[in-house]
Scaffold this motif. Structure first.
Motif, mmCIF file in Angstrom:
data_model
loop_
_atom_site.group_PDB
_atom_site.id
_atom_site.type_symbol
_atom_site.label_atom_id
_atom_site.label_comp_id
_atom_site.label_asym_id
_atom_site.label_seq_id
_atom_site.Cartn_x
_atom_site.Cartn_y
_atom_site.Cartn_z
ATOM 1 N N MET A 26 21.632 23.830 38.014
ATOM 2 C CA MET A 26 21.544 24.641 39.230
ATOM 3 C C MET A 26 20.233 24.388 39.963
ATOM 4 S SD MET A 26 23.092 28.378 38.236
ATOM 5 C CE MET A 26 24.828 28.583 37.823
ATOM 6 N N GLU A 53 28.512 32.413 35.193
ATOM 7 C CA GLU A 53 27.912 31.460 36.132
ATOM 8 C C GLU A 53 27.406 32.185 37.378
ATOM 9 O OE1 GLU A 53 29.023 27.360 38.596
ATOM 10 O OE2 GLU A 53 30.434 28.189 37.139
ATOM 11 N N THR A 94 23.577 32.195 38.704
ATOM 12 C CA THR A 94 23.289 31.785 40.087
ATOM 13 C C THR A 94 22.466 32.847 40.800
ATOM 14 O OG1 THR A 94 25.362 30.533 40.168
ATOM 15 C CG2 THR A 94 24.309 31.051 42.272
#
Length: 301
Positions: free
Chosen positions: A117, A170, A174
């Motif tokens: 990420m 996820e 994030t």
């Protein structure tokens, strides 16, 4: 950029209710989501030596205190604690009762996902030089509270859990990468940063703590001079490399005695101690009682 709104009291109450819906009685609860554990305490607890891994801790009800080295941190409902590498800490619940038990959760994070990420978000180089903390406490985002409630809710929907849980996890990662904790996660993911090298060294130490340590070898593994390595290691973990290894050994010995009923002499030998008297002396200094006495006390409690 989206503003990060603090959680509403009603949403924290909803999170507490979600945790209580699974954690019905005092204890620690592993769940069908491997990264998620739920925790309930009906009374304050004594300080406990433990290892916090890369992950997010959240308090929904009650309060908790964490000590890393000489630093003491308190966190309460509406706050989250992020640990970015494996840390030796002393923690305990400071406010809890049968009527209002302590309710919290731990969600471990994936380092590979964080690195991926960070690269997709085009990590600014300046973050490498910013202040890094291996443990940080921040106000929760309303969006993360909502995601955590949805994640816990999946425990009651086993048919949907395998598909939806990874997506919500996820989402949480994030949001952490763009929220108040983001500088520390970005710093950890920055290729070649001191914190990344120390994190890799700590991971190696966890797997090889029975070996005799050579400071020059550890420093070389972290691509630093011995003096620079010691400085960064202490700044990030709160202790020296040798003290870190010692505590790893003693905590592993404690688990061997408690869970496998191994006597003190054999436990000390298995974790790398050649001298039983040195093992007993250092164990007593850390845990406040000789090995066998401490093990009996833990079994009774």
């Amino acid at each position: 950029m989206r503003s990060h709104l603090p959680p509403l009291p009603s949403s924290i109450a909803a999170l507490a209710q979600a945790i209580s819906g699974v954690a019905h009685t005092d204890g620690d609860y592993t769940t069908a989501i491997p990264a998620l554990s739920l925790h309930r305490r009906n009374a304050p607890t004594k300080p406990l030596h433990c290892i916090y891994t890369l992950g997010l801790g959240v308090v929904a009800q009650g309060t908790k205190q964490v000590m890393q080295g000489e630093e003491v941190m308190d966190y309460a409902p509406g706050q989250s604690m992020l640990t970015t590498i494996d840390l030796l800490v002393v923690s305990h619940v400071t406010r809890a009762s049968i009527r209002e038990p302590f309710l919290g959760l731990m969600l471990t994070l994936e380092s590979r996902q964080i690195v991926q990420m960070a690269s997709e978000m085009e990590l600014p180089h300046r973050l490498r030089d910013s202040a890094f903390r291996s443990i940080s406490i921040e106000t929760l985002d309303q969006s993360i509270v909502d995601a955590l409630i949805r994640l816990i809710g999946l425990l009651h929907e086993p048919a949907l859990l395998p598909r939806l849980a990874p997506l919500i996890q996820e989402e949480i990662t994030t949001r952490l990468m763009t929220g108040p904790h983001s500088p520390h996660l970005h710093h950890l993911a920055a290729n070649g940063s001191p914190s990344q090298h120390i994190a890799k060294t700590v991971a190696w130490l966890k797997q090889n703590f029975t070996q005799t340590l050579q400071m020059d070898d550890l420093a070389a593994r972290a691509h630093m001079s011995p003096s620079t390595f010691r400085q960064h290691f202490r700044a990030i973990t709160g202790t020296s490399p040798l003290q870190y290894q010692k505590q790893l050994r003693l905590q592993e010995a404690r688990q061997l005695m408690l869970n496998q009923n191994i006597d003190a002499g054999n436990a000390g030998s298995l974790v790398g101690y050649e001298s039983p008297s040195q093992f007993s002396r250092e164990y007593s200094r850390l845990f406040g009682a000789p090995p066998q006495q401490d093990a009996r006390r833990l079994r009774l409690s």
